[in-house]
Design a protein around this motif. Structure first.
Motif, PDB file in Angstrom:
ATOM      1  N   CYS A 113      -3.938  -1.103   0.147  1.00  0.00           N
ATOM      2  CA  CYS A 113      -4.414  -2.154   1.059  1.00  0.00           C
ATOM      3  C   CYS A 113      -5.937  -2.070   1.236  1.00  0.00           C
ATOM      4  CB  CYS A 113      -3.720  -2.032   2.411  1.00  0.00           C
ATOM      5  SG  CYS A 113      -4.323  -0.647   3.383  1.00  0.00           S
ATOM      6  N   HIS A 134      -7.179   1.101   3.211  1.00  0.00           N
ATOM      7  CA  HIS A 134      -7.158   2.382   2.497  1.00  0.00           C
ATOM      8  C   HIS A 134      -8.112   2.404   1.310  1.00  0.00           C
ATOM      9  CE1 HIS A 134      -3.561   3.466   4.901  1.00  0.00           C
ATOM     10  NE2 HIS A 134      -4.159   4.642   4.805  1.00  0.00           N
ATOM     11  N   CYS A 154       0.832  -1.206   0.000  1.00  0.00           N
ATOM     12  CA  CYS A 154       0.000   0.000   0.000  1.00  0.00           C
ATOM     13  C   CYS A 154       0.867   1.257   0.000  1.00  0.00           C
ATOM     14  CB  CYS A 154      -0.913  -0.006   1.214  1.00  0.00           C
ATOM     15  SG  CYS A 154      -1.930   1.471   1.355  1.00  0.00           S
TER      16      CYS A 154
HETATM   17 ZN   LIG Z   1      -2.885   1.106   3.369  1.00  0.00          ZN
END
Ligand SMILES: [Zn+2]
Length: 197
Positions: free
Chosen positions: A98, A101, A46
């Motif tokens: 990820c 997020h 991420c």
């Molecule tokens: Zn993330």
């Protein structure tokens, strides 16, 4: 020996190999920015927290124009808007995001639309209100729509280009841990005559 030695120097300086092999990185840390080759696919981590992106690929075409032209546009010099669009540079990049997020991004988009919808409702409903309240309700409605759109797009923005040139995109607002995992741009060995390849 037929075994592939991952530490062997690259056999070719061909642009495409340079761009896509693990031996040759596709991105570098440049101060607090990440300098990325256009069309690069970054690691499965991420960009916001460095956690695993679980295979999710976030692909974006980014546009960047010189901020100096923006000042002229803000000063009301409309022709500069045309110039800004014409001179804007574009580049595509693929990064990992990820699940957390991704969810935050979706929430920001939903929140933005809900605020905008509340604004729209205020405008529609204002017609039924007493005359002296209509302008206030309408103005408030427009304000809410604008706020919703700004908050929604700002909150959903994963990749922020700080600069784009012919070969690279500089990204800002990334996780410092993620950024630290890339080699320093200052130590990058300059491939020769890229433009001619
Ligand atoms: Zn993330």
């Amino acid at each position: 020996m037929d075994e592939i030695n991952p530490y062997a120097p690259p056999k070719s300086t061909e642009w495409d190999e340079f761009r896509y092999t693990e031996i040759n990185p596709v991105a570098w840390r440049d101060g607090d920015r990440l300098m990325v080759m256009k069309d690069a696919i970054l690691p499965d981590r991420c960009v916001k927290c460095n956690e695993s992106a679980e295979g999710f690929q976030f692909k974006r075409s980014l546009t960047w124009g010189s901020p100096s032209l923006l000042i002229f546009i803000l000063c009301g010099l409309l022709p500069f808007l045309v110039l800004y669009v014409l001179l804007s540079k574009k580049g595509r990049v693929t990064v990992g995001v990820c699940p957390l997020h991704r969810q935050e991004r979706k929430k920001a988009i939903t929140r933005g639309w809900l605020i905008a919808l509340a604004g729209l409702t205020a405008i529609v409903v204002s017609g039924a209100l007493p005359d002296n309240i209509i302008p206030i309700a309408a103005l408030g409605g427009f304000g809410l729509i604008l706020t919703g759109l700004i908050l929604g797009s700002a909150g959903s923005r994963i990749l922020v280009p700080a600069r784009i040139d012919k070969q690279f995109i500089w990204l800002t607002k990334l996780s410092p841990v993620y950024l630290a995992s890339f080699p320093n741009a200052q130590l990058r060995s300059q491939p020769k005559q890229i433009d001619e390849l």
